[in-house]
Structures are given as structure tokens and as C-alpha cells.
Design a protein around this motif. Structure first.
Motif, PDB file in Angstrom:
ATOM      1  N   ASP A   1      -5.006  -6.489  -6.681  1.00  0.00           N
ATOM      2  CA  ASP A   1      -5.649  -5.731  -7.545  1.00  0.00           C
ATOM      3  C   ASP A   1      -5.524  -5.774  -9.081  1.00  0.00           C
ATOM      4  O   ASP A   1      -4.710  -4.487  -9.690  1.00  0.00           O
ATOM      5  CB  ASP A   1      -5.365  -4.215  -7.461  1.00  0.00           C
ATOM      6  CG  ASP A   1      -6.463  -3.181  -7.861  1.00  0.00           C
ATOM      7  OD1 ASP A   1      -6.958  -3.723  -8.565  1.00  0.00           O
ATOM      8  OD2 ASP A   1      -6.897  -1.920  -6.817  1.00  0.00           O
TER       9      ASP A   1
ATOM     10  N   TYR B   1       0.228  -3.243  -7.866  1.00  0.00           N
ATOM     11  CA  TYR B   1      -1.242  -3.184  -7.212  1.00  0.00           C
ATOM     12  C   TYR B   1      -1.608  -5.095  -7.371  1.00  0.00           C
ATOM     13  O   TYR B   1      -2.339  -5.392  -7.195  1.00  0.00           O
ATOM     14  CB  TYR B   1      -1.532  -2.861  -9.022  1.00  0.00           C
ATOM     15  CG  TYR B   1      -2.288  -1.516  -7.845  1.00  0.00           C
ATOM     16  CD1 TYR B   1      -2.905  -1.075  -7.514  1.00  0.00           C
ATOM     17  CD2 TYR B   1      -1.466  -0.336  -8.810  1.00  0.00           C
ATOM     18  CE1 TYR B   1      -3.504   0.429  -7.060  1.00  0.00           C
ATOM     19  CE2 TYR B   1      -1.766   1.209  -8.842  1.00  0.00           C
ATOM     20  CZ  TYR B   1      -2.499   1.343  -7.313  1.00  0.00           C
ATOM     21  OH  TYR B   1      -3.420   2.505  -7.308  1.00  0.00           O
TER      22      TYR B   1
ATOM     23  N   ILE C   1       2.686   2.058  -3.508  1.00  0.00           N
ATOM     24  CA  ILE C   1       1.695   2.557  -3.935  1.00  0.00           C
ATOM     25  C   ILE C   1       1.150   3.856  -4.101  1.00  0.00           C
ATOM     26  O   ILE C   1       1.959   4.638  -5.473  1.00  0.00           O
ATOM     27  CB  ILE C   1      -0.143   1.158  -3.950  1.00  0.00           C
ATOM     28  CG1 ILE C   1       0.288   0.164  -4.811  1.00  0.00           C
ATOM     29  CG2 ILE C   1      -1.101   1.693  -4.384  1.00  0.00           C
ATOM     30  CD1 ILE C   1      -1.061  -1.170  -4.407  1.00  0.00           C
TER      31      ILE C   1
ATOM     32  N   ASN D   1      -1.682  -0.939 -15.558  1.00  0.00           N
ATOM     33  CA  ASN D   1      -0.185   0.295 -15.904  1.00  0.00           C
ATOM     34  C   ASN D   1       0.801  -0.764 -16.115  1.00  0.00           C
ATOM     35  O   ASN D   1       1.917   0.183 -16.183  1.00  0.00           O
ATOM     36  CB  ASN D   1       0.447   0.065 -13.563  1.00  0.00           C
ATOM     37  CG  ASN D   1      -0.061   0.916 -13.569  1.00  0.00           C
ATOM     38  OD1 ASN D   1       0.063   2.201 -13.261  1.00  0.00           O
ATOM     39  ND2 ASN D   1      -1.428   1.144 -12.537  1.00  0.00           N
TER      40      ASN D   1
ATOM     41  N   GLU E   1       2.218   6.426  -7.037  1.00  0.00           N
ATOM     42  CA  GLU E   1       1.163   7.404  -7.729  1.00  0.00           C
ATOM     43  C   GLU E   1       1.730   8.806  -7.137  1.00  0.00           C
ATOM     44  O   GLU E   1       1.609   9.305  -8.292  1.00  0.00           O
ATOM     45  CB  GLU E   1       0.236   6.617  -7.118  1.00  0.00           C
ATOM     46  CG  GLU E   1      -0.832   5.275  -6.854  1.00  0.00           C
ATOM     47  CD  GLU E   1      -1.500   5.918  -8.612  1.00  0.00           C
ATOM     48  OE1 GLU E   1      -1.454   6.645  -9.326  1.00  0.00           O
ATOM     49  OE2 GLU E   1      -1.513   3.926  -8.917  1.00  0.00           O
TER      50      GLU E   1
ATOM     51  N   ARG F   1      -6.142  -2.840 -11.448  1.00  0.00           N
ATOM     52  CA  ARG F   1      -5.555  -1.691 -12.160  1.00  0.00           C
ATOM     53  C   ARG F   1      -3.473  -1.644 -12.042  1.00  0.00           C
ATOM     54  O   ARG F   1      -2.379  -1.781 -12.721  1.00  0.00           O
ATOM     55  CB  ARG F   1      -4.925  -0.995 -10.800  1.00  0.00           C
ATOM     56  CG  ARG F   1      -6.451  -0.229 -10.184  1.00  0.00           C
ATOM     57  CD  ARG F   1      -6.176   1.173  -9.512  1.00  0.00           C
ATOM     58  NE  ARG F   1      -7.804   1.726  -9.410  1.00  0.00           N
ATOM     59  CZ  ARG F   1      -8.672   1.262  -9.092  1.00  0.00           C
ATOM     60  NH1 ARG F   1      -9.138   0.155  -8.076  1.00  0.00           N
ATOM     61  NH2 ARG F   1      -9.936   2.008  -8.965  1.00  0.00           N
ATOM     62  N   ALA F   2      -2.969  -3.467 -11.640  1.00  0.00           N
ATOM     63  CA  ALA F   2      -2.094  -3.655 -12.298  1.00  0.00           C
ATOM     64  C   ALA F   2      -2.007  -3.949 -13.446  1.00  0.00           C
ATOM     65  O   ALA F   2      -1.158  -4.329 -14.424  1.00  0.00           O
ATOM     66  CB  ALA F   2      -2.086  -5.564 -11.645  1.00  0.00           C
TER      67      ALA F   2
ATOM     68  N   THR G   1     -10.815  -0.929 -14.316  1.00  0.00           N
ATOM     69  CA  THR G   1     -10.638  -1.201 -12.916  1.00  0.00           C
ATOM     70  C   THR G   1     -12.198  -1.745 -11.501  1.00  0.00           C
ATOM     71  O   THR G   1     -10.828  -1.633 -10.516  1.00  0.00           O
ATOM     72  CB  THR G   1      -9.866  -0.257 -12.318  1.00  0.00           C
ATOM     73  OG1 THR G   1     -10.978   0.848 -12.481  1.00  0.00           O
ATOM     74  CG2 THR G   1      -9.010   0.239 -13.459  1.00  0.00           C
TER      75      THR G   1
ATOM     76  N   LYS H   1       0.812  -1.201  -0.126  1.00  0.00           N
ATOM     77  CA  LYS H   1      -0.089  -0.219  -0.204  1.00  0.00           C
ATOM     78  C   LYS H   1       0.941   0.963  -0.009  1.00  0.00           C
ATOM     79  O   LYS H   1       0.527   2.381  -0.577  1.00  0.00           O
ATOM     80  CB  LYS H   1      -0.719  -0.200   1.342  1.00  0.00           C
ATOM     81  CG  LYS H   1      -1.658   1.048   0.945  1.00  0.00           C
ATOM     82  CD  LYS H   1      -3.039   1.184   2.602  1.00  0.00           C
ATOM     83  CE  LYS H   1      -4.131   2.346   2.041  1.00  0.00           C
ATOM     84  NZ  LYS H   1      -3.227   3.389   2.358  1.00  0.00           N
TER      85      LYS H   1
END
Length: 250
Positions: A76, A71, A47, A83, A51, A79-80, A192, A44
Motif C-alpha cells: 500500500d 504499509y 498496521i 506515514n 493505527e 499510505r506508506a 491514497t 496487517k
């Protein structure tokens, strides 16, 4: 300095500037801190760090690749995939991003947009690479034409180089157009959200057209309020809540 050496120096300077710009994020202390958080299993925090760099505009293929990994480790997958796609949009030849993208797609059972044979062929290079190619070819062609104008005796080699350069420039521009407006062009977005349904109308009660697992690709065609109308995998079209998708190109 001779004209030929000047031209080579100009081309080298353009390439150096392009590479140096893509390396900015990697030298940032925030990037190093996010990498450290990732290595320690604090996904987290990693990320958040990545970001922050994205929001500041310090984009590079490696930054999006690392963000995709974070991610992915946070489960997740939408979102993986987003990106990894962004990493490949900047660097089409990023084998780690391509490999992890396929793993994430398999994990999420994400759907993909169908490409024409021409689009698949053109995607051996990225938009940035085609843009650089077009720019260099344009200036080489322009230099050759100017040289032909002022030369007393015109050289067949210079004429051939000018024609070749301008042809390459035109083909690169055509490739940019085809990529930009193709099935995976500027309107490409990634689902997403979870349990997303594409519908026949802009209402949650409208009939479903297609269930879209997270990480699925769509192409945004238009927007109406909180809904987007999109081309879908399997040659379908439907309405999707805008909050459930993100564009690949920022």
C-alpha cells in the motif's frame, strides 16, 4: 539559585518534556506487540496495532516510520508515503524515513509538489523544533529585558542578548508561518486511492486535469461536499474525491 542557572534549568526541563512526550508510544506494550507482528511478517496485524496508537494520539516519528514500513510491505504505497511524510513532519532529520520515502515514491511513481527555494531552506527543521526555538528565545529575551529594567547599571551584554533572542524568536515565528502556509504546509495531503483523476469540476464525468498515482502530493485549498479543490503538482489545480486523500498533519 542564580538567575542564569534557573534559566538553564528551565530550558533543559522544556527540552526534556518535549523528548519524553515523543517517546511515549515507543514504551507502550501495544507498540511492542505491533513491532513483533511486523517482525513475524504479520503486516496487517502490525498496521492495526500501529493505527490504534495513532488514534490514541501517541504520536512519534518512529511510530509513523514503522507504520509506513508496514504499509510498504503490504504494497500500500500511498499510505506508506503518507506515514513517512508524517514521520518527517515530526522529525525532519529522520534519515530512515527520508530514504524509505524516496524508495516508496519511486515504486509508486508518485508526483511531488514544487517548493520555493525559501521553503526548501526552512525545512532543515520541523515545526515542533521551530516552535521550541521560538519559545526558548522568547523567554530568554523576556528574562533579559526584565533584568535590564531592574538593574541599576545596564549591561551591554544583556541588552545584546535580549535583542538577539527576540530576533531569533521573530525569525522562528516567520519560519513557522512560511512552512505552515507553504506548498507543503497544513493543507498538504497524500493521494491514497488508486487511479485517481483530478478533474475540472465536481463530477466523475468532468474532464481530467491530471492523473495522480497513489502517494502523490496535493495541497487542499477548499472542500465542497465529497470533493476537495486542490493545488496539484506541475502548477495545476483540480477537483479530487475527498475519500481518495488524507492530510499529512493530523
Amino acid at each position: 539559585m542564580k538567575p542564569r542557572k534557573s534559566l538553564v534549568a528551565l530550558c533543559c526541563a522544556m527540552i526534556y518534556a518535549f523528548v519524553a512526550a515523543s517517546a511515549v508510544a515507543q514504551s507502550d506494550p501495544q507498540f511492542a506487540k505491533a513491532n513483533q507482528d511486523y517482525a513475524q511478517g504479520h503486516f496487517k496485524e502490525a498496521i492495526d496495532g500501529y493505527e490504534t496508537l495513532v488514534r490514541s494520539g501517541q504520536w512519534s516519528a518512529n511510530l509513523f516510520y514503522d507504520l509506513g514500513n508496514a504499509y510498504f510491505r503490504a504494497a500500500d504505497f500511498g499510505r506508506a508515503i503518507l506515514n513517512y511524510e508524517r514521520a518527517l513532519a515530526l522529525d525532519r532529520h529522520h534519515p530512515e524515513a527520508a530514504a524509505n520515502l524516496q524508495i516508496a515514491r519511486d515504486e509508486a511513481r508518485a508526483l511531488e509538489m514544487q517548493q520555493s527555494w525559501l521553503e526548501r531552506y526552512l525545512h532543515f527543521a520541523s515545526l515542533n523544533q521551530y516552535s521550541l526555538m521560538a519559545s526558548v528565545a522568547f523567554w530568554v529575551g523576556t528574562f533579559c529585558i526584565v533584568r535590564l529594567i531592574f538593574q541599576r547599571r545596564r549591561s551591554a551584554r544583556t541588552l545584546a542578548l535580549s535583542i538577539l533572542s527576540l530576533t531569533v524568536c521573530a525569525l522562528a515565528i516567520l519560519a513557522i508561518y512560511r512552512i505552515d502556509y507553504g506548498s507543503k504546509g497544513h493543507g498538504l495531503a497524500i493521494v491514497t486511492g488508486k487511479d485517481v483523476q483530478a478533474r475540472l469540476a465536481t463530477a466523475d464525468t468532468a474532464n481530467s486535469v491530471l492523473a495522480l498515482p497513489e502517494g502523490s502530493e496535493i495541497k487542499i485549498l477548499s472542500t465542497r461536499g465529497d470533493w476537495i479543490y486542490a493545488a496539484l503538482p506541475n502548477n495545476l489545480r483540480g477537483w479530487i474525491p475527498a475519500k481518495s486523500t488524507e492530510l499529512v498533519r493530523l
